[in-house]
Write an enzyme that holds these catalytic residues in place. Structure first.
Site, PDB file in Angstrom:
ATOM      1  N   HIS A   1      -5.452  -3.162  -7.809  1.00 34.30           N
ATOM      2  CA  HIS A   1      -5.124  -4.279  -6.917  1.00 34.30           C
ATOM      3  C   HIS A   1      -5.843  -4.216  -5.577  1.00 34.30           C
ATOM      4  O   HIS A   1      -5.700  -5.121  -4.762  1.00 34.30           O
ATOM      5  CB  HIS A   1      -3.615  -4.316  -6.662  1.00 34.30           C
ATOM      6  CG  HIS A   1      -3.155  -3.200  -5.772  1.00 34.30           C
ATOM      7  ND1 HIS A   1      -3.012  -1.916  -6.211  1.00 34.30           N
ATOM      8  CD2 HIS A   1      -2.856  -3.185  -4.454  1.00 34.30           C
ATOM      9  CE1 HIS A   1      -2.612  -1.150  -5.202  1.00 34.30           C
ATOM     10  NE2 HIS A   1      -2.518  -1.883  -4.134  1.00 34.30           N
TER      11      HIS A   1
HETATM   12  C1  UD1 Z   1      -0.034  -4.701  -0.366  1.00 35.25           C
HETATM   13  C2  UD1 Z   1      -0.458  -3.600   0.579  1.00 35.25           C
HETATM   14  C3  UD1 Z   1      -1.102  -2.474  -0.200  1.00 35.25           C
HETATM   15  C4  UD1 Z   1      -0.220  -2.004  -1.326  1.00 35.25           C
HETATM   16  C5  UD1 Z   1       0.144  -3.195  -2.190  1.00 35.25           C
HETATM   17  C6  UD1 Z   1       1.034  -2.848  -3.342  1.00 35.25           C
HETATM   18  C7  UD1 Z   1      -1.151  -4.321   2.820  1.00 35.25           C
HETATM   19  C8  UD1 Z   1      -2.307  -4.529   3.697  1.00 35.25           C
HETATM   20  N1  UD1 Z   1      -1.428  -4.069   1.536  1.00 35.25           N
HETATM   21  O1  UD1 Z   1      -1.205  -5.246  -0.955  1.00 35.25           O
HETATM   22  O2  UD1 Z   1      -1.345  -1.390   0.676  1.00 35.25           O
HETATM   23  O3  UD1 Z   1      -0.895  -1.034  -2.068  1.00 35.25           O
HETATM   24  O4  UD1 Z   1       0.805  -4.167  -1.368  1.00 35.25           O
HETATM   25  O5  UD1 Z   1       1.237  -3.965  -4.149  1.00 35.25           O
HETATM   26  O6  UD1 Z   1      -0.028  -4.375   3.262  1.00 35.25           O
HETATM   27  N2  UD1 Z   1       1.486 -11.929  -4.079  1.00 35.25           N
HETATM   28  C9  UD1 Z   1       2.332 -12.651  -4.887  1.00 35.25           C
HETATM   29  N3  UD1 Z   1       3.636 -12.264  -4.935  1.00 35.25           N
HETATM   30  C10 UD1 Z   1       4.131 -11.222  -4.224  1.00 35.25           C
HETATM   31  C11 UD1 Z   1       3.258 -10.509  -3.395  1.00 35.25           C
HETATM   32  C12 UD1 Z   1       1.940 -10.869  -3.328  1.00 35.25           C
HETATM   33  O7  UD1 Z   1       1.935 -13.586  -5.551  1.00 35.25           O
HETATM   34  O8  UD1 Z   1       5.336 -10.939  -4.333  1.00 35.25           O
HETATM   35  C13 UD1 Z   1       0.051 -12.312  -4.046  1.00 35.25           C
HETATM   36  C14 UD1 Z   1      -0.252 -13.340  -3.001  1.00 35.25           C
HETATM   37  O9  UD1 Z   1      -1.237 -14.166  -3.496  1.00 35.25           O
HETATM   38  C15 UD1 Z   1      -0.812 -12.517  -1.869  1.00 35.25           C
HETATM   39  C16 UD1 Z   1      -1.514 -11.392  -2.607  1.00 35.25           C
HETATM   40  O10 UD1 Z   1      -0.720 -11.168  -3.755  1.00 35.25           O
HETATM   41  O11 UD1 Z   1      -1.657 -13.248  -1.061  1.00 35.25           O
HETATM   42  C17 UD1 Z   1      -1.629 -10.131  -1.811  1.00 35.25           C
HETATM   43  O12 UD1 Z   1      -0.356  -9.729  -1.309  1.00 35.25           O
HETATM   44  P1  UD1 Z   1      -0.284  -8.849   0.044  1.00 35.25           P
HETATM   45  O13 UD1 Z   1       1.101  -8.484   0.352  1.00 35.25           O
HETATM   46  O14 UD1 Z   1      -1.073  -9.512   1.117  1.00 35.25           O
HETATM   47  O15 UD1 Z   1      -1.122  -7.565  -0.316  1.00 35.25           O
HETATM   48  P2  UD1 Z   1      -1.198  -6.661  -1.636  1.00 35.25           P
HETATM   49  O16 UD1 Z   1      -2.531  -6.855  -2.234  1.00 35.25           O
HETATM   50  O17 UD1 Z   1      -0.009  -6.808  -2.499  1.00 35.25           O
END
Ligand code: UD1
Length: 362
Positions: free
Chosen positions: A205
Site C-alpha cells: 500500500h
Molecule cells: C496510512 C498511513 C500509513 C499506514 C497505512 C496503513 C499516513 C501518512 N499513512 O496510509 O503509514 O501504513 O495508513 O493502512 O498516515 N481509504 C479508504 N478507506 C479508508 C481509508 C483509506 O478508501 O478507510 C483510501 C482513500 O482513498 C484514501 C487512501 O485510501 O485517500 C489513503 O488513505 P490514507 O489514510 O491517506 O493513507 P494510507 O495509504 O492508508
C-alpha cells in the site's frame, strides 16, 4: 490520571488495544479513546475494534481522507477542541501515521505532555511521509517509548534527552501474542481453500510502490510469477485497489493471484502464521513475521525496523521483479531459517509503559 489515547489508521488499533486493557485492569489511568477517523471503511477500522475487543471510541473526529495537509489539519482542528475541553494529563500517540503527527503537535502547543509509543524508528528516507511523522512526533514527545535498542541512538542523535527515552519493547507483539490462540480458530484458510504453508501472502500500500504504475507493475509481475509455484493471496488496501482498477490492461489477472478485500485482525494473523512466504511493504508485518518465524520479503529499499533483518526473518528485496522472484524461490526451496525474537518483544510492553506512566504521575 487521564490519558487521551489516539488511534486513526489500521496499524494503530493493535498498538492501542493492549494499553487500554492494561489501564482498565490496573485502574489508575483513565483512558479517553479518540479515533480521528483517518481510516473509516468497515474493514479498515470497525472490524479491528471488534477483533481487538477495543471499546467504542469516546470521541470520533471523522477526519477521513485528503491530502497530507488537509488530513493533518482537519485532525488538528478537531483534536485541539477535544484537548481544551477534556483536559487530559497526557496524550498517547502510537506509530507514525498522520494522526500521530497531528495529535502530538496539538499536545505540544497546548502544553499537554505527549507520549509516543514506537518511538525512535528511522528509515533515514525523508521521501517517506511516515519518516517525517516519526521525527516530528519524537522531538515533541515527553515520553519516547522505544521498541528496539537502536532507537535510543537515533533519538539521542536528534537531540532527545536520554531521560525522555524508555526502552519498553514492542506493543504490537502484545496484541499478536494475546490473540494468537483466538486467531487460530479463524476460518480464513478453509474459506479460501488454502493449505498450511501452501500459499504466499502479500500486502502492498505504500504510495512509492503502488502510486507509480511502473514500480507497481514490476512487483505485480513478480507476484504473477510466484503464483505459478503456489497461490498468492493479496488482501488489497483501498489505495491499491484504486490503482489496480484504473489500469486493468497493465495488471494482468490470474486465478492463482487472488485479490481479496482487506481482512480483519484475527483472519490476518491466521493467514500470516500459516503462510509459506510473505511479501509486504508494511512496517508492522516485518515485525509480526519475525515473531512468528515466517519468511518476510520487504518490497522496499530501506526499513525503519532493521532489527527484523538482523535478528528476524526479514529481507529487503526492493521492487525489482527478478530480485523478488529470486528471493522468493530461495525461501520456497527452504533456504531461510527461523531467526530470533528481539529483546522485550514478549507481550508485556503495555505493562512496562503503564509502570513508567504511573511513576511519573503518582
Ligand atoms: C496510512 C498511513 C500509513 C499506514 C497505512 C496503513 C499516513 C501518512 N499513512 O496510509 O503509514 O501504513 O495508513 O493502512 O498516515 N481509504 C479508504 N478507506 C479508508 C481509508 C483509506 O478508501 O478507510 C483510501 C482513500 O482513498 C484514501 C487512501 O485510501 O485517500 C489513503 O488513505 P490514507 O489514510 O491517506 O493513507 P494510507 O495509504 O492508508
Amino acid at each position: 490520571m487521564r490519558a487521551a489515547v489516539v488511534v486513526g489508521a489500521r496499524p494503530n488499533f493493535m498498538k492501542a488495544a493492549p494499553l487500554i486493557r492494561e489501564f482498565r485492569t490496573r485502574g489508575k489511568v483513565d483512558p479517553l479513546l479518540v479515533h480521528t477517523g483517518q481510516h473509516y471503511d468497515e474493514n479498515m477500522s470497525k472490524i479491528f475494534f471488534e477483533d481487538l475487543e477495543l471499546p467504542e471510541p469516546d470521541l470520533y473526529l471523522g477526519a477521513g481522507s485528503g491530502t497530507h495537509a488537509e488530513q493533518t489539519g482537519k485532525i488538528m482542528v478537531a483534536f485541539e477542541e477535544i484537548v481544551a475541553r477534556e483536559k487530559p494529563d497526557i496524550i498517547i500517540v502510537v506509530g507514525d501515521v498522520n494522526s500521530t503527527l497531528a495529535c502530538s503537535l496539538v499536545g505540544a502547543k497546548q502544553l499537554v505532555k505527549v507520549a509516543h509509543v514506537e518511538s525512535g524508528l528511522r528509515s533515514f528516507d525523508l521521501t517517506m511521509p511516515e519518516e517525517v511523522n516519526r521525527m516530528v512526533t519524537d522531538i515533541l514527545s515527553n515520553f519516547c517509548f522505544t521498541t528496539s535498542p537502536e532507537a535510543r541512538e537515533n533519538l539521542e542523535r536528534e537531540g532527545v534527552d536520554s531521560e525522555r527515552i524508555f526502552f519498553v519493547g514492542n506493543i504490537m507483539i502484545d496484541s499478536l501474542l494475546f490473540y494468537l490462540k483466538k486467531a487460530e480458530r479463524s476460518g480464513i484458510l478453509d474459506g479460501l481453500g488454502l493449505r498450511e504453508k501452501g500459499y504466499a501472502l502479500v500486502t502492498l500500500h505504500r504510495p512509492s510502490n503502488v502510486d507509480d504504475p511502473e514500480v507497481f507493475e514490476g512487483i505485480w509481475n513478480a507476484m504473477l510469477e510466484i503464483s505459478e509455484s503456489l497461490p498468492v493471496v493479496f488482501p488489497v488496501h483501498p489505495r491499491t485497489r484504486k490503482v489496480i482498477d484504473s489500469d486493468t490492461g497493465r495488471f494482468r489477472r490470474s486465478a492463482d493471484l487472488r485479490l481479496i478485500d482487506p481482512i480483519g485482525y484475527l483472519d490476518f494473523v491466521r493467514a500470516l502464521k500459516s503462510a509459506a512466504l510473505v511479501l509486504t511493504d508494511s512496517g508492522g508485518i516485518q515485525e509480526e513475521t519475525t515473531v512468528l518465524g515466517v519468511p518476510c520479503l520487504t518490497a522496499r529499499h530501506n526499513t525503519e525496523r532493521p532489527i527484523t533483518i538482523e535478528m528476524g526473518t526479514n529481507v529487503l528485496v526492493g521492487t525489482d521483479r527478478d530480485r523478488i522472484v529470486t528471493e522468493a524461490r530461495k525461501v520456497l526451496a527452504g533456504g531461510r531459517g527461523r531467526g530470533n525474537i528481539p529483546p522485550l518483544w514478549d507481550g508485556k510492553t503495555a505493562g512496562r509503559i503503564t509502570d513508567v506512566l504511573e511513576k511519573h504521575f503518582p
